[in-house]
Write a protein that holds these residues in place. Structure first.
Motif, short mmCIF file in Angstrom:
data_model
loop_
_atom_site.label_atom_id
_atom_site.label_comp_id
_atom_site.label_asym_id
_atom_site.label_seq_id
_atom_site.Cartn_x
_atom_site.Cartn_y
_atom_site.Cartn_z
N TYR A 274 0.84 -1.20 0.00
CA TYR A 274 0.00 0.00 0.00
C TYR A 274 0.87 1.25 0.00
O TYR A 274 0.62 2.20 -0.75
N CYS A 275 1.91 1.25 0.83
CA CYS A 275 2.79 2.42 0.92
C CYS A 275 3.56 2.64 -0.39
O CYS A 275 3.86 3.77 -0.75
N MET A 276 3.88 1.54 -1.09
CA MET A 276 4.53 1.67 -2.39
C MET A 276 3.59 2.30 -3.41
O MET A 276 4.04 2.98 -4.34
N LEU A 277 2.30 2.08 -3.24
CA LEU A 277 1.32 2.68 -4.15
C LEU A 277 1.21 4.19 -3.93
O LEU A 277 1.00 4.95 -4.88
N LEU A 278 1.36 4.62 -2.69
CA LEU A 278 1.14 6.02 -2.36
C LEU A 278 2.25 6.92 -2.89
O LEU A 278 3.39 6.49 -3.03
N PRO A 279 1.94 8.18 -3.16
CA PRO A 279 3.03 9.14 -3.39
C PRO A 279 3.75 9.41 -2.08
O PRO A 279 3.17 9.33 -1.00
N GLY A 280 5.04 9.69 -2.17
CA GLY A 280 5.79 10.00 -0.96
C GLY A 280 6.70 8.87 -0.51
O GLY A 280 6.82 7.84 -1.17
N PRO A 281 7.36 9.03 0.65
CA PRO A 281 8.38 8.09 1.13
C PRO A 281 7.76 6.84 1.75
O PRO A 281 7.14 6.91 2.82
N GLU A 282 7.95 5.69 1.13
CA GLU A 282 7.26 4.49 1.57
C GLU A 282 7.75 3.98 2.92
O GLU A 282 6.96 3.44 3.71
N ALA A 283 9.04 4.14 3.23
CA ALA A 283 9.54 3.66 4.51
C ALA A 283 8.94 4.47 5.67
O ALA A 283 8.55 3.91 6.70
N THR A 284 8.85 5.78 5.49
CA THR A 284 8.22 6.63 6.51
C THR A 284 6.76 6.24 6.69
O THR A 284 6.26 6.11 7.82
N GLN A 285 6.06 6.04 5.58
CA GLN A 285 4.65 5.68 5.65
C GLN A 285 4.46 4.31 6.29
O GLN A 285 3.49 4.10 7.03
N ALA B 162 -3.24 -7.46 -6.41
CA ALA B 162 -2.53 -7.65 -7.67
C ALA B 162 -2.06 -6.32 -8.28
O ALA B 162 -0.91 -6.21 -8.71
N PRO B 163 -2.89 -5.26 -8.32
CA PRO B 163 -2.37 -3.97 -8.80
C PRO B 163 -1.22 -3.45 -7.96
O PRO B 163 -0.27 -2.86 -8.50
N LEU B 164 -1.27 -3.64 -6.65
CA LEU B 164 -0.18 -3.18 -5.80
C LEU B 164 1.11 -3.93 -6.10
O LEU B 164 2.19 -3.36 -6.11
N THR B 165 0.99 -5.23 -6.34
CA THR B 165 2.17 -6.03 -6.68
C THR B 165 2.77 -5.56 -8.00
O THR B 165 4.00 -5.46 -8.14
N ALA B 166 1.92 -5.25 -8.97
CA ALA B 166 2.40 -4.76 -10.26
C ALA B 166 3.08 -3.40 -10.12
O ALA B 166 4.11 -3.13 -10.75
N ILE B 167 2.53 -2.54 -9.27
CA ILE B 167 3.14 -1.23 -9.05
C ILE B 167 4.51 -1.39 -8.39
O ILE B 167 5.47 -0.69 -8.73
#
Length: 450
Positions: free
Chosen positions: A59-70, A378-383
């Protein structure tokens, strides 16, 4: 399931001390920070299971911004409600902000000195190697089959050669995942479904793993259940804070003043760029360097090098951009350049990171409701696969700037970059050790040729 009982409930004091510690030791960019959290929270402390950790990460990889922080905000929120999310996020950010402000001041005050120039020339090739190694490590965990490899390659071509906007690439990857999840669901299973990731034990059956406090089958906590009223309240409060801050900046320096422009630009960077820190940087370069002229391309690479030497989110480089912009534009007059830099850094950090808190605290309940739903995972995995290609393109961009600076081949930088890549990928040398060695090499070479 393993009959090992789950760990006891985590107290707020335990959580506070862990997030504080993480804020000071989270070196290595997003890949290293995610690995640190996985090792500590999934494997050692067992606060959260592998499956739920990876679901949150996707989910965090999908979002704009820093995924580790999120991801830190998400896990803190899951453990201790809104308090936990805010504390986790702030403690992940503030040490890095303070350290980078200090480094930016040293850079601007003393960066013209020959020893500093030599050190930075040694670190720059290491930065290229670090970005390339991040693409390799994330790819080795994410690209589990030919389909996902193809998505990563397509994303690389789209952004590096066709120069398509990254949001369009994310949309295309999500569409590919949505279609692929129906036609070939086995190719889009999240990484956690095939065993460990991020340092987990590959292939360990679920029944053999010790139970986590928040396990795969743990019921969703009451505070993590979706509520339209709560979602609206969080969004309105977060947007209200940002709007009030921007209006104050505009009232002070005008809507076209440097600080107001920084507030608006870094809000767009937070909202319009996807894939974490490495994917955000091309957008920041385009705006801060080419459009607003807050700093030069060489200073941007130097800022990334400094960012790699500090703990916390790599996107904290925006604080360096804000500091340099505030300093070079002398926002508070020539007698207060450091204070102007601090103000610029604070504005950049505020408008970059507040949206991440809003995304997690408002959207977390929606994410918790999607666990186990392949149509959504599945969309998150593709992203996640597409992000690998984008990070590789960033390595190419920085490589051009460092290895062919001034239109000539920089053989010294190329040799240092190759050595740094081998040290990272073959010998698993730590990021700080690598940067220190390259800084020393740059210093020695500068005196050798001087």
């Amino acid at each position: 399931m393993n009959d090992t009982p789950p760990p006891p409930q985590v107290t707020r004091r335990e959580a506070f001390l862990y997030w504080l510690k993480l804020g000071f030791i989270s070196f290595g960019g997003p890949a290293g920070q995610i690995a640190l959290m996985h090792t500590e929270l999934v494997e050692r402390r067992r606060w959260i299971s592998e499956g739920r950790f990876l679901h949150a990460l996707n989910y965090c990889m999908l979002l704009p911004g820093p995924e580790a922080t999120q991801l830190a905000i998400y896990i803190g929120w899951l453990l201790h409600r809104t308090w936990g999310g805010i504390v986790a996020g702030l403690l992940f950010i503030l040490p890095s902000l303070a350290i980078l402000i200090g480094l930016a001041w040293i850079y601007l005050a003393f960066g013209h000195l020959a020893p500093v120039v030599g050190i930075m020339n040694g670190i720059k090739p290491a930065v290229v190697a670090i970005v390339l190694a991040a693409a390799w490590r994330i790819g080795s965990r994410t690209l589990k089959n030919g389909t996902l490899i193809g998505i990563a390659l397509a994303a690389f071509i789209a952004i590096a050669l066709l120069e398509l906007p990254f949001p369009l690439i994310v949309l295309g990857a999500a569409l590919a995942g949505a279609i692929g999840g129906r036609l070939r669901p086995q190719a889009f299973q999240p990484a956690g479904a095939h065993g460990g990731a991020h340092g987990g034990k590959q292939g360990t059956p679920a029944a053999a793993r010790p139970r986590a406090l928040i396990d795969d089958d743990t019921p969703t906590p009451a505070h993590a259940r979706f509520s339209a009223k709560r979602l609206a309240a969080v969004v309105l409060l977060g947007v209200g804070i940002m709007l009030l801050a921007w209006l104050l900046l505009a009232a002070w320096g005008g809507t076209r003043g440097t600080l107001a422009q920084m507030g608006w630009f870094f809000t767009k960077a937070a909202l319009l760029t996807f894939g974490g820190a490495y994917a955000v940087l091309p957008y920041v370069v385009q705006g801060a360097v080419e459009h607003y002229g807050w700093l030069s391309a060489a200073q941007m690479i130097d800022g990334l090098a400094l960012g790699e030497t500090t703990p916390g989110p790599l996107i904290m480089i925006v604080a360096f951009v804000g500091f340099v912009g505030g300093w070079t534009h002398a926002l508070l007059g020539p007698a207060a350049l450091p204070l102007a830099g601090v103000l610029g850094a604070a504005v950049a950090a505020l408008f970059t990171f507040v949206p991440s808190f809003i995304f997690i605290l408002a959207g977390g309940p929606l994410v918790e409701s999607t666990r186990g739903n392949l149509r959504l995972t599945a969309p998150l995995t593709a992203i996640s696969a597409a992000v690998v290609g984008v990070i590789a393109s960033l390595a190419l961009y920085f490589g051009r700037e460092v290895f062919f600076a001034g239109g000539t081949v920089q053989w010294q930088a190329i040799l240092l970059g190759v050595a740094a890549a081998i040290a990272l990928l073959r010998y698993r040398v730590g990021t700080i050790t690598l940067l220190a060695a390259c800084a020393l090499a740059g210093l020695v070479l500068s005196y050798w040729h001087g």
